[in-house]
Write a protein that holds these residues in place. Structure first.
Motif, PDB file in Angstrom:
ATOM      1  N   ALA A  21       0.839  -1.199   0.000  1.00 49.42           N
ATOM      2  CA  ALA A  21       0.000   0.000   0.000  1.00 49.42           C
ATOM      3  C   ALA A  21       0.877   1.254   0.000  1.00 49.42           C
ATOM      4  CB  ALA A  21      -0.907  -0.010   1.223  1.00 49.42           C
ATOM      5  N   THR A  22       0.523   2.240  -0.825  1.00 52.21           N
ATOM      6  CA  THR A  22       1.228   3.508  -0.874  1.00 52.21           C
ATOM      7  C   THR A  22       0.835   4.360   0.328  1.00 52.21           C
ATOM      8  OG1 THR A  22       1.212   3.448  -3.283  1.00 52.21           O
ATOM      9  CG2 THR A  22       1.635   5.579  -2.248  1.00 52.21           C
ATOM     10  N   LYS A  23       1.836   5.017   0.939  1.00 54.68           N
ATOM     11  CA  LYS A  23       1.542   5.864   2.092  1.00 54.68           C
ATOM     12  C   LYS A  23       0.806   7.118   1.647  1.00 54.68           C
ATOM     13  CE  LYS A  23       4.663   4.870   5.918  1.00 54.68           C
ATOM     14  NZ  LYS A  23       4.964   3.497   5.549  1.00 54.68           N
ATOM     15  N   ARG A  24      -0.119   7.562   2.475  1.00 52.81           N
ATOM     16  CA  ARG A  24      -0.810   8.806   2.261  1.00 52.81           C
ATOM     17  C   ARG A  24      -0.440   9.793   3.366  1.00 52.81           C
ATOM     18  NH1 ARG A  24      -6.939   6.933   0.419  1.00 52.81           N
ATOM     19  NH2 ARG A  24      -6.280   5.645  -1.366  1.00 52.81           N
ATOM     20  N   PHE A  25      -0.781  11.048   3.147  1.00 53.58           N
ATOM     21  CA  PHE A  25      -0.385  12.077   4.099  1.00 53.58           C
ATOM     22  C   PHE A  25      -0.928  11.794   5.497  1.00 53.58           C
ATOM     23  CE2 PHE A  25       1.175  14.353   0.543  1.00 53.58           C
ATOM     24  CZ  PHE A  25       1.962  15.382   1.020  1.00 53.58           C
ATOM     25  N   HIS A  26      -2.146  11.310   5.610  1.00 55.22           N
ATOM     26  CA  HIS A  26      -2.695  11.068   6.946  1.00 55.22           C
ATOM     27  C   HIS A  26      -2.021   9.878   7.624  1.00 55.22           C
ATOM     28  CE1 HIS A  26      -5.111   7.540   5.806  1.00 55.22           C
ATOM     29  NE2 HIS A  26      -5.473   8.196   4.721  1.00 55.22           N
ATOM     30  N   ASP A  27      -1.344   9.001   6.835  1.00 55.02           N
ATOM     31  CA  ASP A  27      -0.557   7.932   7.454  1.00 55.02           C
ATOM     32  C   ASP A  27       0.709   8.492   8.092  1.00 55.02           C
ATOM     33  OD1 ASP A  27      -2.363   5.975   6.551  1.00 55.02           O
ATOM     34  OD2 ASP A  27      -1.369   5.915   4.590  1.00 55.02           O
ATOM     35  N   VAL A  28       1.291   9.497   7.439  1.00 57.17           N
ATOM     36  CA  VAL A  28       2.544  10.087   7.926  1.00 57.17           C
ATOM     37  C   VAL A  28       2.267  11.129   9.010  1.00 57.17           C
ATOM     38  CG1 VAL A  28       4.616  11.350   7.250  1.00 57.17           C
ATOM     39  CG2 VAL A  28       3.601   9.686   5.679  1.00 57.17           C
ATOM     40  N   LEU A  29       1.198  11.900   8.824  1.00 53.95           N
ATOM     41  CA  LEU A  29       0.902  13.019   9.717  1.00 53.95           C
ATOM     42  C   LEU A  29      -0.406  12.794  10.464  1.00 53.95           C
ATOM     43  CD1 LEU A  29       1.623  15.795   7.059  1.00 53.95           C
ATOM     44  CD2 LEU A  29       3.242  14.859   8.704  1.00 53.95           C
ATOM     45  N   GLY A  30      -0.681  11.570  10.817  1.00 51.77           N
ATOM     46  CA  GLY A  30      -1.992  11.223  11.369  1.00 51.77           C
ATOM     47  C   GLY A  30      -2.313  11.893  12.671  1.00 51.77           C
ATOM     48  N   SER A  31      -1.287  12.223  13.485  1.00 51.08           N
ATOM     49  CA  SER A  31      -1.585  12.798  14.797  1.00 51.08           C
ATOM     50  C   SER A  31      -2.128  14.207  14.683  1.00 51.08           C
ATOM     51  CB  SER A  31      -0.330  12.813  15.675  1.00 51.08           C
ATOM     52  OG  SER A  31       0.701  13.579  15.061  1.00 51.08           O
ATOM     53  N   GLY A  32      -2.015  14.814  13.501  1.00 47.15           N
ATOM     54  CA  GLY A  32      -2.560  16.158  13.326  1.00 47.15           C
ATOM     55  C   GLY A  32      -4.046  16.169  13.089  1.00 47.15           C
ATOM     56  N   ARG A  33      -4.667  14.993  13.007  1.00 45.85           N
ATOM     57  CA  ARG A  33      -6.114  14.934  12.782  1.00 45.85           C
ATOM     58  C   ARG A  33      -6.833  14.931  14.120  1.00 45.85           C
ATOM     59  NH1 ARG A  33      -9.027  13.116   8.639  1.00 45.85           N
ATOM     60  NH2 ARG A  33      -7.212  12.223   7.610  1.00 45.85           N
ATOM     61  N   HIS A  34      -7.702  15.904  14.304  1.00 40.64           N
ATOM     62  CA  HIS A  34      -8.479  15.973  15.542  1.00 40.64           C
ATOM     63  C   HIS A  34      -9.474  14.822  15.558  1.00 40.64           C
ATOM     64  CE1 HIS A  34     -11.295  17.514  18.568  1.00 40.64           C
ATOM     65  NE2 HIS A  34     -10.267  18.206  19.028  1.00 40.64           N
ATOM     66  N   PRO A  35      -9.694  14.195  16.717  1.00 42.08           N
ATOM     67  CA  PRO A  35     -10.592  13.033  16.772  1.00 42.08           C
ATOM     68  C   PRO A  35     -11.989  13.326  16.234  1.00 42.08           C
ATOM     69  CG  PRO A  35      -9.360  13.240  18.813  1.00 42.08           C
ATOM     70  CD  PRO A  35      -9.047  14.454  18.011  1.00 42.08           C
ATOM     71  N   GLY A  36     -12.449  14.578  16.328  1.00 44.59           N
ATOM     72  CA  GLY A  36     -13.799  14.891  15.890  1.00 44.59           C
ATOM     73  C   GLY A  36     -13.900  15.241  14.420  1.00 44.59           C
ATOM     74  N   VAL A  37     -12.787  15.208  13.680  1.00 45.65           N
ATOM     75  CA  VAL A  37     -12.807  15.613  12.285  1.00 45.65           C
ATOM     76  C   VAL A  37     -13.223  14.449  11.413  1.00 45.65           C
ATOM     77  CG1 VAL A  37     -11.432  16.455  10.356  1.00 45.65           C
ATOM     78  CG2 VAL A  37     -11.055  17.371  12.657  1.00 45.65           C
ATOM     79  N   ALA A  38     -14.246  14.647  10.625  1.00 45.83           N
ATOM     80  CA  ALA A  38     -14.715  13.593   9.728  1.00 45.83           C
ATOM     81  C   ALA A  38     -14.017  13.715   8.388  1.00 45.83           C
ATOM     82  CB  ALA A  38     -16.229  13.706   9.558  1.00 45.83           C
ATOM     83  N   ARG A  39     -14.204  12.704   7.550  1.00 45.41           N
ATOM     84  CA  ARG A  39     -13.595  12.724   6.235  1.00 45.41           C
ATOM     85  C   ARG A  39     -14.153  13.863   5.381  1.00 45.41           C
ATOM     86  NH1 ARG A  39      -8.829  11.346   5.492  1.00 45.41           N
ATOM     87  NH2 ARG A  39      -8.265   9.343   6.348  1.00 45.41           N
ATOM     88  N   GLU A  40     -15.451  14.140   5.504  1.00 46.33           N
ATOM     89  CA  GLU A  40     -16.067  15.185   4.716  1.00 46.33           C
ATOM     90  C   GLU A  40     -15.835  16.523   5.423  1.00 46.33           C
ATOM     91  OE1 GLU A  40     -17.582  12.431   5.690  1.00 46.33           O
ATOM     92  OE2 GLU A  40     -17.609  11.340   3.794  1.00 46.33           O
ATOM     93  N   HIS A  41     -14.629  17.073   5.296  1.00 44.53           N
ATOM     94  CA  HIS A  41     -14.287  18.314   5.967  1.00 44.53           C
ATOM     95  C   HIS A  41     -14.430  19.498   5.008  1.00 44.53           C
ATOM     96  CE1 HIS A  41     -10.626  17.854   3.644  1.00 44.53           C
ATOM     97  NE2 HIS A  41     -10.404  16.707   4.250  1.00 44.53           N
ATOM     98  N   ASN A  42     -14.508  20.692   5.565  1.00 43.68           N
ATOM     99  CA  ASN A  42     -14.547  21.899   4.764  1.00 43.68           C
ATOM    100  C   ASN A  42     -13.141  22.241   4.301  1.00 43.68           C
ATOM    101  OD1 ASN A  42     -17.359  22.404   5.088  1.00 43.68           O
ATOM    102  ND2 ASN A  42     -16.948  23.122   7.170  1.00 43.68           N
ATOM    103  N   GLN A  43     -13.036  22.668   3.062  1.00 47.65           N
ATOM    104  CA  GLN A  43     -11.736  22.914   2.468  1.00 47.65           C
ATOM    105  C   GLN A  43     -11.152  24.232   2.964  1.00 47.65           C
ATOM    106  OE1 GLN A  43     -10.117  20.815   0.369  1.00 47.65           O
ATOM    107  NE2 GLN A  43      -8.357  22.180   0.398  1.00 47.65           N
ATOM    108  N   LEU A  44      -9.889  24.178   3.401  1.00 50.37           N
ATOM    109  CA  LEU A  44      -9.147  25.382   3.737  1.00 50.37           C
ATOM    110  C   LEU A  44      -8.499  25.915   2.464  1.00 50.37           C
ATOM    111  CD1 LEU A  44      -7.362  24.216   7.013  1.00 50.37           C
ATOM    112  CD2 LEU A  44      -9.389  25.664   6.831  1.00 50.37           C
ATOM    113  N   HIS A  45      -8.522  27.228   2.289  1.00 47.91           N
ATOM    114  CA  HIS A  45      -7.998  27.826   1.059  1.00 47.91           C
ATOM    115  C   HIS A  45      -6.505  27.542   0.915  1.00 47.91           C
ATOM    116  CE1 HIS A  45      -7.602  30.581  -2.278  1.00 47.91           C
ATOM    117  NE2 HIS A  45      -6.619  31.210  -1.642  1.00 47.91           N
ATOM    118  N   GLY A  46      -6.130  26.931  -0.215  1.00 44.35           N
ATOM    119  CA  GLY A  46      -4.727  26.644  -0.496  1.00 44.35           C
ATOM    120  C   GLY A  46      -4.213  25.362   0.128  1.00 44.35           C
ATOM    121  N   TRP A  47      -5.067  24.650   0.876  1.00 48.31           N
ATOM    122  CA  TRP A  47      -4.654  23.413   1.512  1.00 48.31           C
ATOM    123  C   TRP A  47      -5.183  22.213   0.722  1.00 48.31           C
ATOM    124  CZ3 TRP A  47      -2.807  22.887   6.967  1.00 48.31           C
ATOM    125  CH2 TRP A  47      -2.292  24.096   7.440  1.00 48.31           C
TER     126      TRP A  47
END
Length: 497
Positions: A21-47
């Motif tokens: 399996a190819t690594k994705r950003f959330h695999d590398v930086l997973g601790s930056g995801r807040h527990p309450g954040v769902a997959r369907e998040h609002n887009q931040l400009h430029g992110w």
């Protein structure tokens, strides 16, 4: 059975599915995801979404505790410091700053290279090589014909250097299920708008890579909690003349208390807003509304009072078109009505709150000098004088009186004498103070008790023994508190004695 395994492997290859399996950003930086954040998040400009693939070949991933971290930098470990101007009001911008702290005796020069500080000794002593990392002369990196390594972990190319200044560090910011990549030097800042963020505490994580040949290696990771709030962050400072302790929320009766409101708005989101300050001082004096961030109030009774402040900000913004409603008119009339509404300027109201419980007590309100006389003392040196001061005061009876004698500019303290207050009837206080020689002196008297401190200052002229001029107040001058350049620190010392 072995034949069956070969057939399954062949089917996987034929279907195009990866065996690893190819690594994705959330695999590398997973601790930056807040527990309450769902997959369907609002887009931040430029992110970008952290579902994107991560180029592990160009940007290797090391787990915490991996031995390779110890050799990721010459001379020791690099530490990253992440700060923000949190809390941020919903809709405003929040700014994050990352600063890299290098091992002792190392710093970044004007070219972005890492050099040793001159005449600085670390555990290895003085280094004969001035460079820790001389990236400016890196021929592999400077060859623009091959830009295969000039890209971020998601494959996007680096931006062209601004004014020839190249960044040698890659910063990956991660929050709310999204990431932002930035090429920079030892200090970078990133700002995001909070309109699409969730209220409450959030986690920002940053991973930093440095150049290493034709690839990159991680050198530091850092994360911090920031807060997005729906209420205006408000701080109120309270000051009162003669109050001995500003931090205990105990103040004096019959003297005005100065209130100053500070709104935490580093991105100036509220600059064009109409702001009202609504005060309820808790003493049945009613509601006081002002557009000024400063206010004052005098309590005339002793006791405990609940202070309440509401800050209301009318934030200008575009109007949202109302939902269509059934109408007896024509469709053209309805469209015109919606257009007119959408062209209007609307206001969004935001509120901030401050509460405090303050105690009002009696204290020393005022002190004045009403008489100064020369006291004859045959045993004194001819050039010295003993003066008798009579003071009057208002308020409670002081327990201690201190005298500070300084030069005429009030900048050099010559003598400080404190003694129990000897109070006579009619709120009168007398004391004797000695002066070494004739001349002009700055004299301060400070009366204090457990909760209050009152002071006054004056310039007096002490005549010589062979002159016919009497004792006088120099030029009739009384010195205000703001002029006491050096005497003030002495008074502060007395307050906390």
């Amino acid at each position: 059975m072995e034949c069956l395994y070969h057939i399954l492997g062949f089917l996987l290859l034929a279907s195009g599915l990866p065996l690893c399996a190819t690594k994705r950003f959330h695999d590398v930086l997973g601790s930056g995801r807040h527990p309450g954040v769902a997959r369907e998040h609002n887009q931040l400009h430029g992110w970008s979404s952290d579902e994107n693939d991560w180029n592990e070949k160009l940007y290797p991933v090391w787990k915490p505790g991996d031995a390779r971290w110890e050799n990721s930098w010459k001379g020791g470990r690099v530490r990253a410091v992440l700060t923000s101007d949190s809390p941020a009001l919903l809709g405003s911008n929040i700014t994050f700053v990352v600063n890299l702290v290098f091992p002792r005796c190392q710093k970044e020069d004007a070219n972005g290279d890492i050099v040793y500080e001159k005449n600085c000794r670390n555990e290895s002593g003085l280094s004969p090589d001035p460079y820790v990392y001389n990236w400016s002369k890196d021929s592999d990196w400077g060859n623009d014909s091959d830009r295969s390594q000039h890209m971020f972990p998601d494959g996007r190319p680096f931006p062209h250097p601004h004014r020839g200044k190249k960044g040698n560090f890659v910063y990956i910011f991660h929050t709310h299920g999204q990431y932002f990549q930035k090429l920079g030097r030892c200090s970078v800042r990133v700002s995001i708008n909070t309109t699409n963020l969730t209220l409450g505490p959030q986690v920002m994580e940053v991973t930093i890579y440095r150049r290493h040949g034709r690839a990159y290696i991680p050198i530091a990771q850092v994360k911090d909690v920031y807060v997005v709030t729906g209420e205006i962050p408000v701080l109120v400072t309270m000051f009162q003349k003669n109050d001995r302790n500003f931090s205990d929320e105990t103040f004096l009766r019959d003297l005005p208390i100065m209130f100053d409101v500070f709104i935490h708005d580093p991105s100036h989101f509220l600059n064009k807003s109409a702001i009202d300050y609504k005060w309820n001082f808790g003493d049945n004096t009613g509601l006081f509304i002002s557009t000024n961030h400063t206010s004052n109030h005098t309590y005339v009774l002793n006791g405990t009072f609940n202070l309440n402040l509401t800050v209301q900000a009318a934030v200008p913004g575009p109007c949202l078109p109302p939902a269509p409603t059934p109408s007896l008119g024509t469709a053209g009339d309805n469209l015109l009505e919606l257009s007119q509404v959408s062209d209007e300027n609307c206001q969004i109201y935001r509120y901030g709150y401050f509460k405090a419980t303050i105690t009002i007590v009696e204290g020393i309100l005022e002190v004045n000098i009403i008489q100064i006389t020369d006291v004859p003392m045959p045993g004194l040196h001819p050039d010295n004088s003993l003066m008798d001061f009579t003071l009057t005061f208002k308020g409670t009876t002081p327990t201690e009186v201190c005298t500070i004698i300084a030069d005429p500019t009030c900048q050099t303290t010559q003598n400080v004498v404190c003694s129990p207050a000897d109070v006579h009837e009619m709120h009168l206080l007398t004391m004797k103070r000695a002066f070494n020689g004739s001349g002009t002196y700055c004299v301060n008297f400070t009366l204090q008790d457990d909760t209050s401190l009152a002071l006054m200052s004056t310039l007096i002229s002490i005549p010589g023994k062979d002159t016919a001029f009497p004792l006088r107040i120099a030029n009739g001058t009384l010195i205000s508190l703001g002029c006491l350049v050096i005497i003030v620190p002495v008074i502060v010392m007395l307050m906390y004695k």
